[in-house]
Design a protein around this motif. Sequence first.
Motif, PDB file in Angstrom:
ATOM      1  N   MET A   1       0.846  -1.197   0.000  1.00 48.21           N
ATOM      2  CA  MET A   1       0.000   0.000   0.000  1.00 48.21           C
ATOM      3  C   MET A   1       0.887   1.255   0.000  1.00 48.21           C
ATOM      4  SD  MET A   1      -2.765   1.290   2.840  1.00 48.21           S
ATOM      5  CE  MET A   1      -3.766  -0.188   2.684  1.00 48.21           C
ATOM      6  N   LYS A   2       0.594   2.163  -0.907  1.00 48.65           N
ATOM      7  CA  LYS A   2       1.360   3.395  -0.993  1.00 48.65           C
ATOM      8  C   LYS A   2       1.045   4.309   0.188  1.00 48.65           C
ATOM      9  CE  LYS A   2       2.365   7.338  -3.991  1.00 48.65           C
ATOM     10  NZ  LYS A   2       2.051   8.022  -5.265  1.00 48.65           N
ATOM     11  N   THR A   3       2.100   4.769   0.858  1.00 51.48           N
ATOM     12  CA  THR A   3       1.922   5.633   2.011  1.00 51.48           C
ATOM     13  C   THR A   3       1.538   7.046   1.575  1.00 51.48           C
ATOM     14  OG1 THR A   3       3.546   4.376   3.286  1.00 51.48           O
ATOM     15  CG2 THR A   3       3.023   6.590   4.058  1.00 51.48           C
ATOM     16  N   ILE A   4       0.482   7.574   2.206  1.00 49.01           N
ATOM     17  CA  ILE A   4       0.021   8.926   1.900  1.00 49.01           C
ATOM     18  C   ILE A   4       0.685   9.904   2.869  1.00 49.01           C
ATOM     19  CG2 ILE A   4      -1.998  10.425   1.683  1.00 49.01           C
ATOM     20  CD1 ILE A   4      -3.694   7.897   1.306  1.00 49.01           C
ATOM     21  N   ASN A   5       1.149  11.009   2.355  1.00 48.61           N
ATOM     22  CA  ASN A   5       1.845  11.997   3.190  1.00 48.61           C
ATOM     23  C   ASN A   5       0.829  12.950   3.839  1.00 48.61           C
ATOM     24  OD1 ASN A   5       3.631  13.677   4.425  1.00 48.61           O
ATOM     25  ND2 ASN A   5       4.704  14.331   2.570  1.00 48.61           N
ATOM     26  N   PHE A   6       0.195  12.478   4.914  1.00 51.07           N
ATOM     27  CA  PHE A   6      -0.795  13.291   5.625  1.00 51.07           C
ATOM     28  C   PHE A   6      -0.143  14.471   6.340  1.00 51.07           C
ATOM     29  CE2 PHE A   6      -2.774   9.097   5.387  1.00 51.07           C
ATOM     30  CZ  PHE A   6      -4.041   9.406   4.934  1.00 51.07           C
ATOM     31  N   MET A   7       1.081  14.286   6.778  1.00 53.88           N
ATOM     32  CA  MET A   7       1.745  15.308   7.574  1.00 53.88           C
ATOM     33  C   MET A   7       2.254  16.480   6.740  1.00 53.88           C
ATOM     34  SD  MET A   7       1.465  14.353  10.673  1.00 53.88           S
ATOM     35  CE  MET A   7       2.593  15.517  11.407  1.00 53.88           C
ATOM     36  N   LYS A   8       2.233  16.329   5.419  1.00 54.60           N
ATOM     37  CA  LYS A   8       2.755  17.381   4.555  1.00 54.60           C
ATOM     38  C   LYS A   8       2.023  18.699   4.778  1.00 54.60           C
ATOM     39  CE  LYS A   8       3.615  18.472  -0.320  1.00 54.60           C
ATOM     40  NZ  LYS A   8       3.494  17.992  -1.728  1.00 54.60           N
ATOM     41  N   HIS A   9       0.710  18.616   4.985  1.00 54.95           N
ATOM     42  CA  HIS A   9      -0.096  19.838   5.128  1.00 54.95           C
ATOM     43  C   HIS A   9      -0.712  19.929   6.533  1.00 54.95           C
ATOM     44  CE1 HIS A   9       0.317  20.509   0.843  1.00 54.95           C
ATOM     45  NE2 HIS A   9      -0.172  19.314   0.585  1.00 54.95           N
ATOM     46  N   TYR A  10      -0.014  19.415   7.556  1.00 59.21           N
ATOM     47  CA  TYR A  10      -0.627  19.393   8.886  1.00 59.21           C
ATOM     48  C   TYR A  10      -0.923  20.803   9.405  1.00 59.21           C
ATOM     49  CZ  TYR A  10       3.729  20.713  11.322  1.00 59.21           C
ATOM     50  OH  TYR A  10       4.823  21.381  11.787  1.00 59.21           O
ATOM     51  N   LYS A  11      -0.108  21.780   9.007  1.00 58.73           N
ATOM     52  CA  LYS A  11      -0.371  23.159   9.443  1.00 58.73           C
ATOM     53  C   LYS A  11      -1.670  23.691   8.837  1.00 58.73           C
ATOM     54  CE  LYS A  11       4.478  24.420  10.191  1.00 58.73           C
ATOM     55  NZ  LYS A  11       5.595  25.322   9.790  1.00 58.73           N
ATOM     56  N   LEU A  12      -1.983  23.213   7.638  1.00 60.36           N
ATOM     57  CA  LEU A  12      -3.246  23.607   6.995  1.00 60.36           C
ATOM     58  C   LEU A  12      -4.434  23.055   7.769  1.00 60.36           C
ATOM     59  CD1 LEU A  12      -4.689  24.944   4.598  1.00 60.36           C
ATOM     60  CD2 LEU A  12      -4.451  22.785   3.345  1.00 60.36           C
ATOM     61  N   TRP A  13      -4.312  21.783   8.237  1.00 56.88           N
ATOM     62  CA  TRP A  13      -5.416  21.190   9.019  1.00 56.88           C
ATOM     63  C   TRP A  13      -5.595  21.962  10.319  1.00 56.88           C
ATOM     64  CZ3 TRP A  13      -6.429  19.155   4.834  1.00 56.88           C
ATOM     65  CH2 TRP A  13      -5.623  18.253   4.148  1.00 56.88           C
ATOM     66  N   PHE A  14      -4.475  22.286  10.963  1.00 57.00           N
ATOM     67  CA  PHE A  14      -4.554  23.049  12.212  1.00 57.00           C
ATOM     68  C   PHE A  14      -5.200  24.419  11.959  1.00 57.00           C
ATOM     69  CE2 PHE A  14      -0.648  20.878  14.356  1.00 57.00           C
ATOM     70  CZ  PHE A  14      -1.375  19.700  14.426  1.00 57.00           C
TER      71      PHE A  14
END
Length: 295
Positions: A1-14
Amino acid sequence: MKTINFMKHYKLWFAFSGAVILIGIIMMLVNGLNLGIDFTGGTMMQVELTQEVSVQEVKDLITDFNLDPDVVHSGVAKTGVIIKTKQSLDNAKRTEIFNVFKDKYAIESKDFSADQFGPSMGTEIRNRAIISVLIASVFMLIYISIRFETVFGVAAIICLLHDVLFLIAVYAITGRTINSSFIAAVLTIVGYSINDTIVVFDRVRENVKRDRSKDYFSLINTSVTQTMSRTINTSLTTLLVIGALFVFGATSIQEFAFPLLVGVSVGTYSSIFIASPVWAVIRRYIGKNSHYATK
């Protein structure tokens, strides 16, 4: 399974969550929350009309009393109505309202009932709800700290507070009425949200044991990717049921289903985009380097 880079935009989620909560706080300061009679006190009247009558027709019928009422249908056949007003109506005023319905729909005295509520009832409900959330948070923090580590517990509690504040912000922005059903929904959401978060954290812990060389953010990306399908499938199944209740249920059920819809959606979102990044950020901040430090 290809790993998705969720942390790339963590500041956007915050930033997104912070913006919604901030707008909600501003709306509360400007307009206040739309509290129901459970919290403000007032009068609730229930009328059996023996026929289905539109809510607007009922409001038009009693418009001269300047009640600013909240009117909903009652009963499976929707032949009754429940009228809630924040005004405290004495017996004379209630009799006048009853006579208006009597003249229009030929109802009898047994078809009309009224109850008076004081604000102390709402205060007690609110205080008990706050105490319940605080006690639950303390025990969750203790449990997660023992089962995982303290940082996991702190991140979970931050996520929990995020979900509650987000839901309150939605109500402040939309102007929906906050009543006892809302409080019940909040307590339900607290349990559901923490369950999703623990599932993700459990996978993080397993991945840490397998590979301690990975960066915190990489661990989160791997763990969230692995639990994504489980989280979405569980939440989607729950949302389908709650959505059916909201669309087809009676008004009283809809009042309970709406905060659940928002809460479950936000809880799913926060488990992926808030709780996990918060853990990674805290670990990176307190750690000696960017790798997981053992206790």
